[in-house]
Scaffold this motif. Structure first.
Motif, PDB file in Angstrom:
ATOM      1  N   GLN A  26       0.812  -1.212   0.000  1.00 50.19           N
ATOM      2  CA  GLN A  26       0.000   0.000   0.000  1.00 50.19           C
ATOM      3  C   GLN A  26       0.848   1.266   0.000  1.00 50.19           C
ATOM      4  O   GLN A  26       0.388   2.328  -0.404  1.00 50.19           O
ATOM      5  N   LEU A  29       3.560   2.918  -5.248  1.00 54.36           N
ATOM      6  CA  LEU A  29       2.758   3.658  -6.220  1.00 54.36           C
ATOM      7  C   LEU A  29       1.711   2.712  -6.783  1.00 54.36           C
ATOM      8  O   LEU A  29       2.036   1.801  -7.560  1.00 54.36           O
ATOM      9  N   TRP A  31      -2.721   1.969  -7.836  1.00 56.01           N
ATOM     10  CA  TRP A  31      -4.025   2.479  -8.266  1.00 56.01           C
ATOM     11  C   TRP A  31      -5.069   1.435  -7.913  1.00 56.01           C
ATOM     12  O   TRP A  31      -4.794   0.240  -8.070  1.00 56.01           O
ATOM     13  N   PRO A  32      -6.267   1.796  -7.470  1.00 53.48           N
ATOM     14  CA  PRO A  32      -6.676   3.153  -7.121  1.00 53.48           C
ATOM     15  C   PRO A  32      -6.015   3.626  -5.834  1.00 53.48           C
ATOM     16  O   PRO A  32      -5.338   2.853  -5.152  1.00 53.48           O
ATOM     17  N   LEU A  33      -6.221   4.879  -5.488  1.00 51.51           N
ATOM     18  CA  LEU A  33      -5.617   5.458  -4.300  1.00 51.51           C
ATOM     19  C   LEU A  33      -6.276   4.903  -3.035  1.00 51.51           C
ATOM     20  O   LEU A  33      -7.443   4.503  -3.044  1.00 51.51           O
ATOM     21  N   PRO A  38      -5.616  -1.570  -3.547  1.00 54.07           N
ATOM     22  CA  PRO A  38      -4.859  -1.361  -4.782  1.00 54.07           C
ATOM     23  C   PRO A  38      -4.990  -2.547  -5.730  1.00 54.07           C
ATOM     24  O   PRO A  38      -4.998  -3.692  -5.306  1.00 54.07           O
ATOM     25  N   GLN A  41       0.021  -1.901  -9.519  1.00 51.86           N
ATOM     26  CA  GLN A  41       1.207  -1.392  -8.847  1.00 51.86           C
ATOM     27  C   GLN A  41       2.283  -1.053  -9.875  1.00 51.86           C
ATOM     28  O   GLN A  41       2.545  -1.837 -10.798  1.00 51.86           O
TER      29      GLN A  41
END
Length: 338
Positions: A26, A29, A31-33, A38, A41
């Motif tokens: 987590q 970097l 998505w999503p935030l 997530p 990655q």
């Protein structure tokens, strides 16, 4: 089960796979935030051979072994593929040649940059189970086939047939080769064994099974062909026999629409990824063609793009995206079951 209910369940499944994602993941970097779980990655970006650990040799090593190997880099990359050994192949329309990166052995080199197999305008690329490399050359109007060592074997198609080959793909059984001929607004189907045309999909138009400058291709694990119908702003899908299955997308600037669709790929879960060069992102759809997520924005940072083009997804669901004007590829992965 009603189609609408199946679609809703598919969306829920996408966002509930992998609920045990660790805190370490987590923090990366993704998505999503947060606080959402997530799904995608960021792994790494490759711009030059230095990015895979290919360092300059010491003075002593250079003295013993000779000059250092040339630096491998991008000028204007377009297509990408990876083989069974993890080697990454990227077509470059600006040089023109194919850049090869071998992260496992920290090596990089070019193919198609000299001799009989010299390229003129390489665009689409794919590899077969023997790691032979297929490169669509739009200027030579053919697909050139190379060994893993970069020796040209033969070509498929010729200027009397093809006008502007862009995308190239193989079926899972490797019996046929699909070539998108953008200016002819069709897809040629060649026999891999004989090199002869055995079918032709589409004609100019806006209806089902018709095309307006098709560009990129991808074949999923079931043998279904996905075609980026660029100027019709949609993706079309066909079964292994060439029968039209469905389409999705339309011109627009909201989620699920396209402005300049390019690369298309499918992961092992059946999610469909579509690059949009104008949006500077890739959108992810489920099997019911509903938008699940989009990744990326315009810019030069990690996870950002400037005119992205080709995309490839390997058997481990690593996602390779060509970031054209940033002269790099960015690698992501789908987080399933972590």
């Amino acid at each position: 089960m009603p189609k609408w209910l199946a679609g809703v369940l598919s969306v829920l499944l996408f966002f509930t796979i992998g609920v045990t994602v660790s805190a370490e993941v987590q923090d990366r970097l993704v998505w999503p935030l947060p606080p959402q779980e997530p799904k995608i990655q960021f792994v790494k970006a490759i711009s030059t051979s230095k990015d895979i650990g290919m360092e300059k040799p010491s003075f002593l090593r250079k003295l013993v072994l000779g000059n250092e190997p040339p630096k491998v880099f991008f000028v204007k990359p377009y297509g990408v593929a990876a083989d069974s050994k993890g080697r990454i192949y990227v077509t470059d329309t600006g040089i023109p040649r194919v850049a090869v990166f071998d992260p496992a052995n920290k090596k990089a080199w070019y193919i198609g940059n000299e001799g009989r197999g010299q390229l003129s305008l390489p665009i689409g690329i794919t590899v077969d189970s023997n790691d032979n490399i297929y490169v669509a050359d739009a200027m030579q109007r053919q697909v050139l086939v190379y060994t893993p060592e970069g020796e040209v074997i033969h070509s498929i198609g010729d200027p009397t047939l093809l006008t502007n080959p862009t995308g190239v793909a193989l079926d899972p059984e490797e019996k046929v080769i699909y070539i998108a001929d953008s200016k002819s607004h069709c897809i040629f189907v060649f026999s891999k064994e004989t090199g002869e045309v055995i079918n032709k999909l589409g004609k100019p138009g806006v209806g089902p099974g018709q095309f307006n400058y098709p560009t990129n291709l991808f074949v999923d694990r079931e043998g279904n062909l996905y075609v980026t119908d660029t100027m019709n702003f949609r993706i079309q899908a066909f079964d292994p026999e060439g029968k039209y299955l469905c389409e999705f997308g339309k011109a627009g600037d909201t989620g699920g629409c396209f402005a300049r669709p390019k690369g298309v790929a499918v992961d092992s879960f059946g999610h469909i990824y579509v690059i949009d060069a104008a949006f500077n992102n890739f959108q992810i759809f489920n099997a019911q063609k509903q938008l699940l997520l989009f990744v990326g924005t315009g810019g030069q940072g990690l996870g950002q793009f400037r005119l992205p083009a080709g995309i490839f997804i390997d058997d481990n669901n690593y996602i390779y995206v060509v970031d054209q004007l940033n002269a790099r590829i960015q690698i992501f992965r789908f987080l399933a079951g972590e």
